[in-house]
Structures are given as C-alpha cells and as structure tokens.
Scaffold this motif. Structure first.
Motif, mmCIF file in Angstrom:
data_model
loop_
_atom_site.group_PDB
_atom_site.id
_atom_site.type_symbol
_atom_site.label_atom_id
_atom_site.label_comp_id
_atom_site.label_asym_id
_atom_site.label_seq_id
_atom_site.Cartn_x
_atom_site.Cartn_y
_atom_site.Cartn_z
ATOM 1 N N ALA A 12 -23.000 44.823 14.125
ATOM 2 C CA ALA A 12 -22.560 45.686 15.761
ATOM 3 C C ALA A 12 -22.062 47.099 15.019
ATOM 4 C CB ALA A 12 -21.985 45.392 15.236
ATOM 5 N N PRO A 13 -22.168 48.081 16.166
ATOM 6 C CA PRO A 13 -22.319 49.396 15.707
ATOM 7 C C PRO A 13 -20.795 49.945 16.326
ATOM 8 C CG PRO A 13 -23.058 48.929 17.700
ATOM 9 C CD PRO A 13 -22.827 47.704 17.205
ATOM 10 N N ARG A 14 -20.801 50.707 14.387
ATOM 11 C CA ARG A 14 -19.087 51.127 14.834
ATOM 12 C C ARG A 14 -18.497 52.229 15.029
ATOM 13 N NH1 ARG A 14 -16.523 48.931 8.688
ATOM 14 N NH2 ARG A 14 -17.454 47.455 8.759
ATOM 15 N N ALA A 15 -17.906 52.104 16.445
ATOM 16 C CA ALA A 15 -17.500 53.213 17.075
ATOM 17 C C ALA A 15 -16.611 54.436 16.058
ATOM 18 C CB ALA A 15 -17.252 52.894 18.260
ATOM 19 N N ALA A 16 -16.446 55.416 15.788
ATOM 20 C CA ALA A 16 -15.763 56.115 14.780
ATOM 21 C C ALA A 16 -14.649 56.252 15.622
ATOM 22 C CB ALA A 16 -16.792 57.944 14.897
ATOM 23 N N ALA A 17 -14.557 56.764 16.523
ATOM 24 C CA ALA A 17 -13.223 56.521 17.370
ATOM 25 C C ALA A 17 -12.595 55.507 17.580
ATOM 26 C CB ALA A 17 -13.218 57.296 19.112
ATOM 27 N N SER A 18 -12.987 54.266 18.024
ATOM 28 C CA SER A 18 -11.834 53.146 17.783
ATOM 29 C C SER A 18 -10.840 52.966 16.606
ATOM 30 C CB SER A 18 -12.994 51.943 17.936
ATOM 31 O OG SER A 18 -13.067 51.593 16.033
ATOM 32 N N LYS A 19 -10.465 52.907 17.314
ATOM 33 C CA LYS A 19 -8.947 52.175 16.208
ATOM 34 C C LYS A 19 -9.148 51.100 15.604
ATOM 35 C CE LYS A 19 -5.415 55.055 18.642
ATOM 36 N NZ LYS A 19 -4.001 55.118 19.271
ATOM 37 N N PRO A 20 -8.497 50.411 13.972
ATOM 38 C CA PRO A 20 -8.071 49.473 13.578
ATOM 39 C C PRO A 20 -7.708 48.459 14.391
ATOM 40 C CG PRO A 20 -7.633 51.106 11.666
ATOM 41 C CD PRO A 20 -7.586 52.047 13.293
ATOM 42 N N VAL A 21 -8.056 47.180 14.398
ATOM 43 C CA VAL A 21 -7.679 46.092 15.287
ATOM 44 C C VAL A 21 -6.280 45.606 14.514
ATOM 45 C CG1 VAL A 21 -7.840 43.887 16.466
ATOM 46 C CG2 VAL A 21 -9.696 45.135 16.263
ATOM 47 N N PRO A 22 -5.315 45.799 14.554
ATOM 48 C CA PRO A 22 -3.770 45.433 13.597
ATOM 49 C C PRO A 22 -4.009 43.962 13.386
ATOM 50 C CG PRO A 22 -2.924 46.308 15.935
ATOM 51 C CD PRO A 22 -4.926 46.321 16.389
ATOM 52 N N ASP A 23 -3.552 43.337 12.451
ATOM 53 C CA ASP A 23 -3.648 42.874 11.463
ATOM 54 C C ASP A 23 -5.066 41.599 12.116
ATOM 55 O OD1 ASP A 23 -1.161 42.230 10.332
ATOM 56 O OD2 ASP A 23 -0.617 41.332 13.067
ATOM 57 N N GLY A 24 -6.603 42.389 12.876
ATOM 58 C CA GLY A 24 -7.976 42.277 12.125
ATOM 59 C C GLY A 24 -8.268 41.396 10.914
ATOM 60 N N GLY A 32 -34.132 35.215 -2.118
ATOM 61 C CA GLY A 32 -33.111 35.630 -2.263
ATOM 62 C C GLY A 32 -31.589 35.882 -1.721
ATOM 63 N N THR A 33 -30.811 37.161 -2.194
ATOM 64 C CA THR A 33 -29.385 36.442 -1.823
ATOM 65 C C THR A 33 -29.003 37.856 -0.713
ATOM 66 O OG1 THR A 33 -28.830 35.207 -3.736
ATOM 67 C CG2 THR A 33 -26.980 36.727 -2.360
ATOM 68 N N LYS A 34 -28.803 37.083 0.476
ATOM 69 C CA LYS A 34 -28.739 38.077 1.590
ATOM 70 C C LYS A 34 -26.898 38.356 1.522
ATOM 71 C CE LYS A 34 -29.312 40.392 5.466
ATOM 72 N NZ LYS A 34 -29.948 42.425 5.182
ATOM 73 N N GLU A 35 -26.046 39.476 2.222
ATOM 74 C CA GLU A 35 -25.157 39.526 2.308
ATOM 75 C C GLU A 35 -24.830 39.888 3.783
ATOM 76 O OE1 GLU A 35 -21.612 39.382 -0.557
ATOM 77 O OE2 GLU A 35 -20.744 40.702 0.536
ATOM 78 N N LEU A 36 -24.114 39.042 4.514
ATOM 79 C CA LEU A 36 -24.131 39.742 6.515
ATOM 80 C C LEU A 36 -22.363 40.081 6.002
ATOM 81 C CD1 LEU A 36 -25.956 37.536 7.997
ATOM 82 C CD2 LEU A 36 -26.646 39.123 7.236
ATOM 83 N N SER A 37 -21.745 41.190 6.624
ATOM 84 C CA SER A 37 -20.285 41.063 7.079
ATOM 85 C C SER A 37 -20.124 42.210 8.636
ATOM 86 C CB SER A 37 -19.631 42.550 5.963
ATOM 87 O OG SER A 37 -20.516 44.070 6.044
ATOM 88 N N CYS A 38 -19.143 41.688 8.750
ATOM 89 C CA CYS A 38 -18.440 42.177 10.185
ATOM 90 C C CYS A 38 -17.054 42.701 10.083
ATOM 91 C CB CYS A 38 -19.204 42.403 11.375
ATOM 92 S SG CYS A 38 -18.659 40.271 11.617
ATOM 93 N N ALA A 39 -16.261 42.867 10.950
ATOM 94 C CA ALA A 39 -15.384 42.808 10.891
ATOM 95 C C ALA A 39 -14.644 42.787 12.610
ATOM 96 C CB ALA A 39 -14.529 44.150 10.287
ATOM 97 N N ASP A 40 -13.544 42.326 13.409
ATOM 98 C CA ASP A 40 -13.034 42.321 14.703
ATOM 99 C C ASP A 40 -12.236 43.689 14.954
ATOM 100 O OD1 ASP A 40 -12.671 39.171 14.591
ATOM 101 O OD2 ASP A 40 -10.557 40.062 13.695
#
Length: 121
Positions: free
Chosen positions: A69-81, A93-101
C-alpha cells in the motif's frame, strides 16, 4: 523455530522434499500494547486440512503478489494504530510482508484473518 526465519534449513535427507509452509503474524501497537507480552501467531500448514492448506497457499501467493500500500507523505499517523508483519517460510525461501493501519491491502488482510483463525500463540 529457526526454520521460520532462515531459508535453507533442511536436513540432508529432506533436500529434495518441499518444506511445509509456515507463517508468523506479528502485531505491534494499538491500545494496551505491551511489547514484552506480544507473541506472534504461528501457523504451520501441517496442522491444516488439505482444503485449508490449499487456501493458505492461495492467500499467501496473492499477498506476495500484491503491491504494498502506498504511504501518503502528508498523512498523519493513526492514533493507537497497529502495524502488521507476516513472515512466511516457503520451500523457496522466506518472505516478510508488512503494512500498518489504515492502509492494509486486501490480500494481506485476507491472509492475516486466515492466520488469526487457524494459528496459535
């Protein structure tokens, strides 16, 4: 547990056999998060029925192929995200995927829900 994070940890007798897929889901952050108590949810395909193994393989392949998912530079972090990481050990092999609220891609969310429903701490 070392096979979950290290690629190529097969014994000599198993060099030509396919490793079972294993996955770990790590969830960080959120309300009431205590890092010392947070343990990953672990899923081993050996604990699944044949249909569930097929579904896990399909979900993992979709999540691997899905762009982050693209991260918008202007977006604020989600409180308690929360932030999420899925580490998957495949035969290749091993693959690691990550994302955030709040930007959790659909295929990642589907794989995460499957791991939560069928895995254990």
């Amino acid at each position: 547990m070392a096979c979950l994070i290290a690629a190529g940890c097969m014994t000599d007798n198993a060099q030509n056999e396919e490793l079972p897929m294993q996955a770990e889901l790590f969830i960080d952050g959120g309300v009431g998060f205590f890092p010392g108590l947070a343990r990953p949810i672990v899923l081993d395909e050996n604990a699944l029925s044949a249909d569930e193994r097929d579904e896990l393989a399909r979900l993992a392949s979709a999540a691997r192929a899905e762009p982050a998912a693209p991260r918008a530079a202007a977006s604020k972090p989600v409180p308690d995200g929360r932030s999420y990481r899925i580490r998957i050990a495949f035969a290749d092999g091993t693959k690691e995927l990550s994302c955030a609220d709040p930007s959790v891609p659909p295929a990642f969310a589907a794989l995460m829900a499957f791991i939560k429903a069928h895995g254990h701490r």
